[in-house]
Design an enzyme around this catalytic site. Structure first.
Site, short mmCIF file in Angstrom:
data_model
loop_
_atom_site.label_atom_id
_atom_site.label_comp_id
_atom_site.label_asym_id
_atom_site.label_seq_id
_atom_site.Cartn_x
_atom_site.Cartn_y
_atom_site.Cartn_z
N GLN A 24 11.70 -1.30 -0.86
CA GLN A 24 10.61 -1.97 -1.54
C GLN A 24 9.31 -1.37 -1.02
OE1 GLN A 24 10.85 -6.18 -1.97
NE2 GLN A 24 8.63 -6.44 -2.20
N GLU A 27 4.17 -0.71 -4.15
CA GLU A 27 3.94 -0.83 -5.59
C GLU A 27 5.14 -1.36 -6.34
OE1 GLU A 27 1.58 0.63 -8.19
OE2 GLU A 27 0.37 -0.25 -6.62
N ASP A 145 -3.74 8.05 -4.13
CA ASP A 145 -3.05 7.45 -2.98
C ASP A 145 -2.38 8.55 -2.16
OD1 ASP A 145 -1.88 5.67 -1.22
OD2 ASP A 145 -0.26 5.09 -2.58
#
Lengths: 237, 335, 96
Positions: A24, A27, A145
């Protein structure tokens, strides 16, 4: 506020019920799956219950679309990124090529440092990063990012070590030097905080970025400006 | 046993706290409150601190039931913050350190917040979200530094909230942020505002100038209420903060979050962060206004850690500094 | 609090000297060390010099502008008063 919490528990897309959840991320949830006989990764941008549903839906939709768009734009320009197999816009799932046996640049640097290798031994990698980013910026793709976690290395039998860019959810298209400068600034901060004592490595990255792109001087100038803004900022309270 | 007294006054609060081996013995504080529509300026803030500092010091000693002789070390905020208030507080700290014959320790304000948060919550190695009027940082510890993974690339979140409060003349008593929080509870309509996240960094100047420009128009046309604006602003900026915190956690592989700083006592922010943590099986640590908001005990606590490692600040090196980054400090007291 | 103030002006250079008496060398030294560390904020060309004698603190300013001299002297006197009040309030028991 009540409505924000009122969104009913998420429904998992049927094809993910049997899929293997790998991790996980910030995002999305990432699953491993078979897709038309190929091993694939599914990136599911599930609803984030902490944020207002209107904001959540807007961000999720935009990021799913933007991720796919930027990957395609990069791949067209010859920048390595996973192949997009399929997009399910109703559930905000992206089906991507699985980059098997790859490691993140972050893991690679950490491993090199842990095994006592010199920073110089990583110069080659830093130069490669600089070249790839220069190419991406020349296509006016702003990643949004950049971290060493969002770059993959895939060792090949030939001894090559191609670098792939991933996680384009915050990306957008812009020709502005300011946006490219901020992109590098975000990377610089993430790089130096993640990998202590690697200032020379990042210098190498910037040098090769500069050598690889004609537009680099304007970008580096903006990078300097953004850095200065950070340093000048008053920090009251 | 080691007893440290801490002096804090880098912004509009003046606080003096005494800590004995992890126990807060006293922590009195005063806040300089300006009229609605006005922020606090360095000179006036320094004057406020100067007017009350000796009373607060007396309270700190009396509440703790200690005499100066019981104190082992005098800690004070070296920075960052506003120059004039920092000097005022440092002057008293230097003077009592000499009067009582105790060593002095200059503390980084941000480190004070982190160490206080760790002490109060028991968080071991958290990803820290530090949010206040002057700072917005996502911090994680590694190799003897609190490293900044993300931060604002322009103004701090607290500054954005304070300035919004000034635009629509929300009271500064007890604090603009507290009043925005209360009003937001009555907000019904979500107004879309600019949302700017760059990796683990955020930007608030766009949202502030947007709302500065639009607020009066939207209010006078009846398009929304002041409460709706408070609600929408909080939902937007807090979502940004939770998002970058989550990104830093994913990047660092961390399963703990600690929220510190004045904005950190906002219950809606804590609630949102709590939901994010729940979704990834992580744990949230937060404190209430006594310790989130600037206070003396936090400086005492960081000073206690430093003093126990043998760190002291010579008087000649005890100058204050308005800029002092969190990652400049070598964290000698952690592995 | 000041026993002696001298002010003069020559060649557009302002000079101000203040002597502050204290009961003992110890107080002089405390005041000197409390007031010295912070540098004068960059107010154009004002230089402040602190020195101590057996029972007095002397402060000397050299300035190009009268205004910045006034600002600097004003804030210094504020600081000095705070240090002296702190001594009065918390300084009774000298070290054994």
């Amino acid at each position: 506020m009540a409505e924000a919490d009122g969104v009913s528990a998420r429904s998992v897309p049927p094809y993910l019920r049997e899929a293997e959840l790998i991790k996980q991320g910030a995002e999305a949830r990432v699953y491993r799956i078979r897709f038309l006989g190929k091993s694939a990764i599914v990136k599911e941008r599930f609803p984030k219950r902490y944020r207002h549903h209107v904001l959540d839906e807007k961000l999720t939709r935009r990021r799913t679309a933007q991720e796919v768009r930027s990957i395609l734009r990069c791949r067209k320009a010859g920048i390595a990124a996973p192949v997009v197999y399929f997009v399910d816009l109703s559930t905000n799932c992206i089906f991507l090529e699985e980059i098997a046996d790859s490691i993140t640049v972050r893991e690679h640097i950490a491993a090199a440092q842990a095994s006592g290798q010199s920073v110089e031994s990583l110069h080659h990698l830093a130069e490669k990063m600089g070249r790839v980013l220069a190419k991406m910026h020349d296509e006016d793709v702003i990643h949004g990012d950049l971290t060493t976690s969002n770059m993959l290395l895939k060792p090949e039998r030939s001894g090559d070590l191609p670098l792939l860019l991933i996680d384009f959810g915050l990306s957008f298209v812009s020709a502005l030097a300011e946006d490219k400068g901020v992109d590098l600034y975000v990377l610089e901060k993430a790089f130096l905080s993640t990998h202590p004592n690697t200032e020379t490595l990042f210098q190498k990255l910037l040098q090769s970025y500069t050598a690889a792109s004609k537009k680099a001087p304007a970008v580096i100038k903006k990078l300097d400006e953004v850095r200065l803004r950070g340093r000048k900022r008053s920090m009251v309270g | 046993m080691t007893v440290v007294i801490g002096f804090e006054g880098s912004a509009n609060k003046i606080g003096i706290g005494i800590v004995r081996d992890g126990e807060v013995l006293s922590n009195p504080r005063r806040t300089y409150i300006t009229p609605p529509g006005q922020g606090f300026l360095p000179r006036e803030t320094a004057k406020h601190h100067r007017g009350v500092i000796l009373t607060v010091l007396r309270e700190a000693l009396d509440e703790a039931g200690l005499k100066p002789a019981d104190i082992d070390c005098v800690a004070y905020t070296k920075g960052p913050g506003m120059g004039a208030p920092l000097v005022t507080v440092a002057l008293v700290a230097r003077t009592v350190a000499q009067l009582w014959g105790k060593p002095l320790v200059g503390v980084n304000h941000c480190i004070g917040h982190i160490e206080m948060g760790r002490l109060i919550t028991g968080a071991n190695n958290p990803t820290v979200l530090y949010v206040s009027g002057g700072n917005t940082q996502v911090i994680a510890y590694s190799e003897r530094r609190y490293r900044i993974f993300g931060e604002t690339i322009d103004i701090a979140v607290g500054n954005c909230l304070d300035r919004f409060a000034r635009v629509i003349k929300i009271s500064n008593d007890p604090s603009p942020g507290y009043n925005i929080e209360q009003m937001a509870k009555k907000g019904k309509q979500y107004i879309e505002l600019p949302y700017t996240v760059k990796g683990m960094d955020v930007s608030f100047s766009g949202i502030l100038s947007y709302i500065e420009e639009m607020a009066h128009k939207m209010l006078s046309s009846g398009q929304c209420t002041a409460e709706d604006l408070c609600f929408s602003l909080q939902e937007t900026v807090f979502s940004m903060l939770v998002e970058i915190t989550e990104r830093a956690m994913a990047h660092c592989g961390s399963q703990e979050v600690l929220i510190v700083g004045g904005v950190g006592c906002n219950l809606r922010l804590q609630e949102m962060m709590g939901i994010m943590c729940e979704e990834r099986g992580a744990h949230l640590f937060a404190t209430d206004e006594r310790f989130c908001i600037d206070n003396g005990a936090m400086i005492a606590q960081a000073g206690w850690e430093m003093f126990r490692m043998g760190q002291v600040t010579e008087l000649s090196d005890s100058w204050i500094t308005q800029r002092y980054r969190t990652d400049e400090v070598e964290v000698t007291w952690r592995d | 609090m000041a026993s002696c103030v001298r002010a003069s002006m020559s060649d557009n250079q302002f000079e101000l000297t203040i002597e502050v008496p204290f009961p003992s060398q110890r107080e002089v030294s405390i005041a000197l060390q409390s007031l010295s560390p912070d540098r004068e904020p960059g107010t154009g060309g004002t230089v402040r010099t602190l020195s101590a004698s057996a029972n007095a603190l002397s402060v000397k300013w050299n300035a190009v502008e009268a205004r910045s001299l006034r600002v600097s002297a004003g804030s210094f006197l504020d600081h000095l008063a705070l240090v002296m009040e702190t001594m009065d309030a918390f300084g009774q028991p000298a070290l054994p």
